[in-house]
Design a protein around this motif. Sequence first.
Motif, PDB file in Angstrom:
ATOM      1  N   GLN A 310      54.746  54.691  98.182  1.00 13.67           N
ATOM      2  CA  GLN A 310      55.347  56.030  98.203  1.00 13.67           C
ATOM      3  C   GLN A 310      54.173  57.000  98.231  1.00 13.67           C
ATOM      4  O   GLN A 310      53.818  57.618  97.225  1.00 13.67           O
ATOM      5  N   SER A 635      66.586  58.999 109.825  1.00  8.76           N
ATOM      6  CA  SER A 635      65.783  57.915 109.247  1.00  8.76           C
ATOM      7  C   SER A 635      64.644  57.523 110.179  1.00  8.76           C
ATOM      8  O   SER A 635      63.551  57.207 109.725  1.00  8.76           O
ATOM      9  N   GLY A 638      61.822  60.017 109.772  1.00  6.78           N
ATOM     10  CA  GLY A 638      61.279  60.179 108.421  1.00  6.78           C
ATOM     11  C   GLY A 638      61.968  61.266 107.611  1.00  6.78           C
ATOM     12  O   GLY A 638      61.500  61.639 106.543  1.00  6.78           O
ATOM     13  N   ASP A 640      65.587  63.208 105.910  1.00  5.88           N
ATOM     14  CA  ASP A 640      66.478  62.925 104.802  1.00  5.88           C
ATOM     15  C   ASP A 640      67.914  63.201 105.220  1.00  5.88           C
ATOM     16  O   ASP A 640      68.148  64.036 106.081  1.00  5.88           O
ATOM     17  N   ASN A 690      62.186  53.960 106.384  1.00  5.87           N
ATOM     18  CA  ASN A 690      62.687  54.850 107.417  1.00  5.87           C
ATOM     19  C   ASN A 690      61.524  55.441 108.209  1.00  5.87           C
ATOM     20  O   ASN A 690      60.830  56.335 107.743  1.00  5.87           O
ATOM     21  N   LYS A 709      59.679  59.680  99.955  1.00  5.01           N
ATOM     22  CA  LYS A 709      59.895  58.539 100.843  1.00  5.01           C
ATOM     23  C   LYS A 709      59.047  57.336 100.436  1.00  5.01           C
ATOM     24  O   LYS A 709      57.843  57.458 100.246  1.00  5.01           O
ATOM     25  N   ALA A 858      64.564  53.860 101.737  1.00  8.49           N
ATOM     26  CA  ALA A 858      63.482  54.850 101.637  1.00  8.49           C
ATOM     27  C   ALA A 858      63.458  55.654 100.351  1.00  8.49           C
ATOM     28  O   ALA A 858      62.586  56.477 100.168  1.00  8.49           O
TER      29      ALA A 858
END
Length: 1030
Positions: A310, A635, A638, A640, A690, A709, A858
Motif C-alpha cells: 500500500q 478499477s 486505479g 475508486d 486494481n 490502494k 484494492a
Amino acid sequence: MDTAIYHALAQQDDPNRQNRQPQQQQQQALPSGHAPQGIYQQRVIPPQQPGYGYPPPGPNPYGAPMPSTTPLQFQNPYAPPTQLYGAPQAPSQQQEGSSGIGGLTAQMGGMGITDGAMGGVGASPGTVSRTAKKKQRHAFHEIDQAPSAPVASNPPFSPAASQFPGQQGQFGSQHGQFGAQPNTFTPGYQQQLTGSQFPVPANPQFVPGIPPTSQAQYNASSSGRDSSSGQVDPNAIPSIPASRDLAQAHYNTNPYATLAQHGPPPTITDYAVIDQGNVSPKFARLTMYTIPTSQEILNQTALPLAWILQPLAKQRSDEAPVPVLDFGEAGPPRCRRCRTYINPFMTFIQGGGKFVCNMCSFPNEVPPEYFSPVDMSGRRLDREQRPELIRGTVEFVVPKEYWSRPLEKGETIEDRALKWVFLIDVSMEACNRGGLTAFVEGIKKALYSDLSEGEEPVKGGIQKLPKGTKIAIVTFDKEIHFYNLNPSLDAAHMMVMPDLEDPFVPLSTGLFIDPYESRSVIESLLDSLPKMFSAIKNPEPALLPTLHAVLGSMEKSGGRIICSLSSLPTWGPGRLFLREDTKLLGTEKEKALFTTEHQSWRKLANKMVDAGVGLDLFLTPHAYIDAATLGYVSSTTGGDVFFYPNFVISRDTPRLVDDMVHVLHRETGYNALMKVRCSNGLQVANYSGNFLQRTVNGDLEFGVIDADKSMSVSFSYDGKLEKKVDAHFQAALLYTTREGERRVRCLNIVAAVSDNGKDVLRLVDQDAVVMLMAKEAATKIVDRPLKEIRGNLTEKAVEILSQYRKNFSAPSPPGQLILPEALKEFALFMLALLKTRGLRGGSVSSDMRTHSMRLLKAMPMADLSTYLYPLIIPIHNLAPTQGFPDQAAEGVLSIPPTLRASYSRIEEGGVYLVDNSQICILWLHAHVSPNLLEDLFGPGITTLQQLDPYMSEIPVVETHLNAQVRNLVQWLSEKRGGRALKLQLARQGMDGAEYEFAGMLVEDRGNDERAYVDWLVHVHKFVQLEVGCF
Ligand SMILES: [Zn+2]
C-alpha cells in the motif's frame, strides 16, 4: 454548568483530591463540540463508579434468568437523570490552558481513577464485585493478565507469551518456544453440533438465519459444552477480537521497529512505526518474515510467499515522514544490471568504490559524485546522513528520463499539479433522488470548507489543495455541458455539446481554472445546478461520450475524474443495458455479470491509463446500474467506486460529502508505474489489485493511485536461496505527485532465509496471508466459477492446517485440531472471507458482488481486516473511563473490549457500535433502557420509535454517555482508511440495516456459510482426512 456536582461525585474515593483540585478546576470542560487540541471529547461526569449497566425496562420478555446481567440489577445511575444533571446546557468553549489529552490525565486522576481502575476495577470497594463479575462475563477478552498465566475459561487459547514480546529479539532467542503452547481444541463430530448449536430464532423481530435470540437462550443452548466433554466450547476457540485487543494494548505504549525479530502487529492496530531500514508494515507486509530456501520448503507450509503493498498509505503524525531525496540530473543510483534502486542493503566494497546489488550481486561502480569512504566494516562514513542507506522507505525526485513528457517552454512543475474534473450527472434520477444535491454539496465542502469557519474537523482534515491545482466542472444528461469558469466572469458560461458521436470540448480557456481564484463563479454555479436541471430532467444519461470528451481535455496533462451517477447510462454510444439475470446466478455463465466485455468501455479504460487519468465514481442508484462495467473503468485506472445503493438523501448525503472531502485531500498521485524486484532465486509470479497490466509480468500501470490502494505480489522460485544469505525485495512506484513532481517511492525489505519450515511458520503474518488470499480470490471471480473459487479457499485453508499438522506440530491426539500460533485466527478469517458479498454463495446482486470484489482487491490493509470481521463495541455497559483518553498511554482512547461477532454475545437491552470499514451500525436492542436513550439522544427521547431512522450522527447531548459514544465513533472513524464513517441506525425489529448487522455477525451461521464452530469442525474433518488420522 454546575461543576460542583461532578466534583462531589469524583471526590468521594479520591485520596489525592486535595492535591489535584486546582488543576481539576482549570481543566473542567464540557463534553460538547470538539476539543480544539484533541479529537476526543473530554470526560466530565462520572455518574457512579464502574459500568452503567443500563437495565432493560420491564420484565424480561424471555422468562429465563439472565445470569450475565443479574449482578447489575439494577443500580441505574441515570434514574432519574434530571436530578443529576439539571437542565441541558449550551456547549461551552474549552477553557484556556486545558490542554486536551495531557490535561485529561490529571483530570481523570482527580476523579478517583487509579491505575487499577483502568482495567475496569472500580476504586470503591463496593463496586469491585460488580465489575469483577462483569469481567468474568468477558473473560475471553481479558488482556491484562500475565500472558503466561492460564486463563481458566480459555486454556487452550490463552494469549501466548510469544506473540507480543515486550522486547525485541524474543522470537530469535526462543526458537524452542514455537509449538510449546499448541493451539489445540477437540472438536466434536459435526453431527453433534450442527443444528443443536443454533436454535431456530424464536424472536420474529430479528432477521432470520441468526441464531439464539437472547443471552439466556444462548446460555441454555450451549451449556455444558466444552472440550472435556468432546464438544466445542465457543469461548475456547480463537478469538479475533481478543487478539486485536491484546495487540492494541501492547502497541498503545510500544512502537513497532521494522527490524524487530517478530512480525508486525495486526493491520487494524493503531501503532507507530520506527523505520530501521525495512519498510513500514503500513506500506508493505510480507506473508512471512523468514523466507524458505526452496519451493519444497515453502510447499511444506502450503503458505503463499507474497508481499502486500500500500505504497502511499497514510502515516501517523508521530512517525517520521518518508524522506524525499533529489540526486539532480544523475538520478538515484541504481544497479546497472537489474535496475534496483540504491537501498540500505546494498554493500560497499573496494573502499567504497563499488556497490554490490542486494538483488543480483552485481558489483556497480559508485558514481564519483556519490562516493564516500567506508569504515573497517564496510559502512560508508556518510551513512547516517543518507536516508537512502538507512530507511526502508524513501522517495527520489527523478530527472527527465522518468517523465512521460518533458516540460514545455514556460511550463513549471506547478503546472503539472493534479487536475480534477467533477463530472456531474444532472439527469432525471439524479435530480429526483437527491444525488445531484449531495454531490454538489460534497464538491463545495471539499474545496472550500475549512476549519477556521467553525466547521467540524473532517477525517483527513480539510486544507487547500496544492498550489497549481486546477479543476473543471462538466455536467451531463443526454448532452454534455462544459462551463467556462474564468474568474473574471460574473457567472459561469455554459457550452452545450450535443454531438455524442464525436464530442469535443468547445472551450479553449476557462475550463480548467484555479478553484480559489474562481471561487465565487464555482460556488454560484454549483448552487444553481440542482434547480437548473430539475426544470429539464432528461431521463437517460450518456456517460461514455462524456468521459471521452473529458479525457480529450486531459490527454496531455493526466488527472482525476470524479463522476456522479444515479442511474444506468442508457443513452448514446456505449449505452449500457440491464444485464442482470438472476437465472444466471450460480451458473457457469454467472461470471460474465461480474465484468464487462463491452469493448468501448475497455478501450476507454486503457486510454485513460495511457493519459494518466483515473476515474472515481460516486454511484447513488436505486436500481441496477451495471457496477461491473462502470467499475471496470475505475478499477483499471486505479480509481475508486463509492457506492450508495438505495440512496436516501438525508441519510447518505453526510457520508457522501465526507467521502468527497477524503478523496480530494488524501495522498494522491497520477500517471504511475510500479515494479517489484526480488533476490535471485525468486521471481514475481502474480499481481493482484486494481490496475492495468498489459502483459504477463509487465509493470503495473495506474492512471491514478492514492493512499487507500493496496495490491499484492506473489513470488515463486526459479532457483534456490542460500540459507545464510538474506532475501531482498524492492517495490518501486514511479508517479507524479499531486503537486506535480515526478518521483519514485521505493519500499525495501529484507528477510532471513531458512531451510526449516518451523522458522518460516513462526514469522508468518496472518493478515498478509488473508489479504493475499482475498485479493487473489477476488481477482479470479471474473474468469472462474464462484463455486470453484470458494472451494479452493476452503481447500487452501485445510491444506495449510494439515501441512502444519503433518510437518510441524508436536505429537497430539488425532481428535485435536492444532493451529499454528501465528495463524490462530486464520480459519476464522477464511470463513469471514467466504461470507463477504464478493465471495459468498447464494443470491447477491451482481452490482453488490462486483463492488465487494473490487474492494477486496484494492482496499486499504487496515480496512480489509474489519471488512472481514467487524469491530463491535458494546456501549450500554461502558465503564466511566472508557471512551475517554487513557490515563496510561498518552493520546490513546480507552476502548472497552471488542466483542465477538456473534448474536450469542448480544445482551438483552444492549446497544452496540458495529463497524466493518464500509458501514457503521448503531444497533439497539428492542428492550433498550429509556434512560440510556435519553442520555444518548437527548431529553425526551425514551423510545426507539422517536429516533430518526436516517440519523447519521449522534447528536450532542450534555451527558457522560453521549460524550463517550461520540468519542468511540470518532475513534472508529480515525481507524478507517478509505471511507468516511457515518452511523446507520439499526433498531431491532425496525430498520433495514438490521440485515446488514446480521450479515456482519460472521461467527454465526449465515451468508450461505457455517457458524464458526461448525466451520472449525468441518475444516478439522478434512485436516484429519489429509493427515490420515482416521
Ligand atoms: Zn542488481
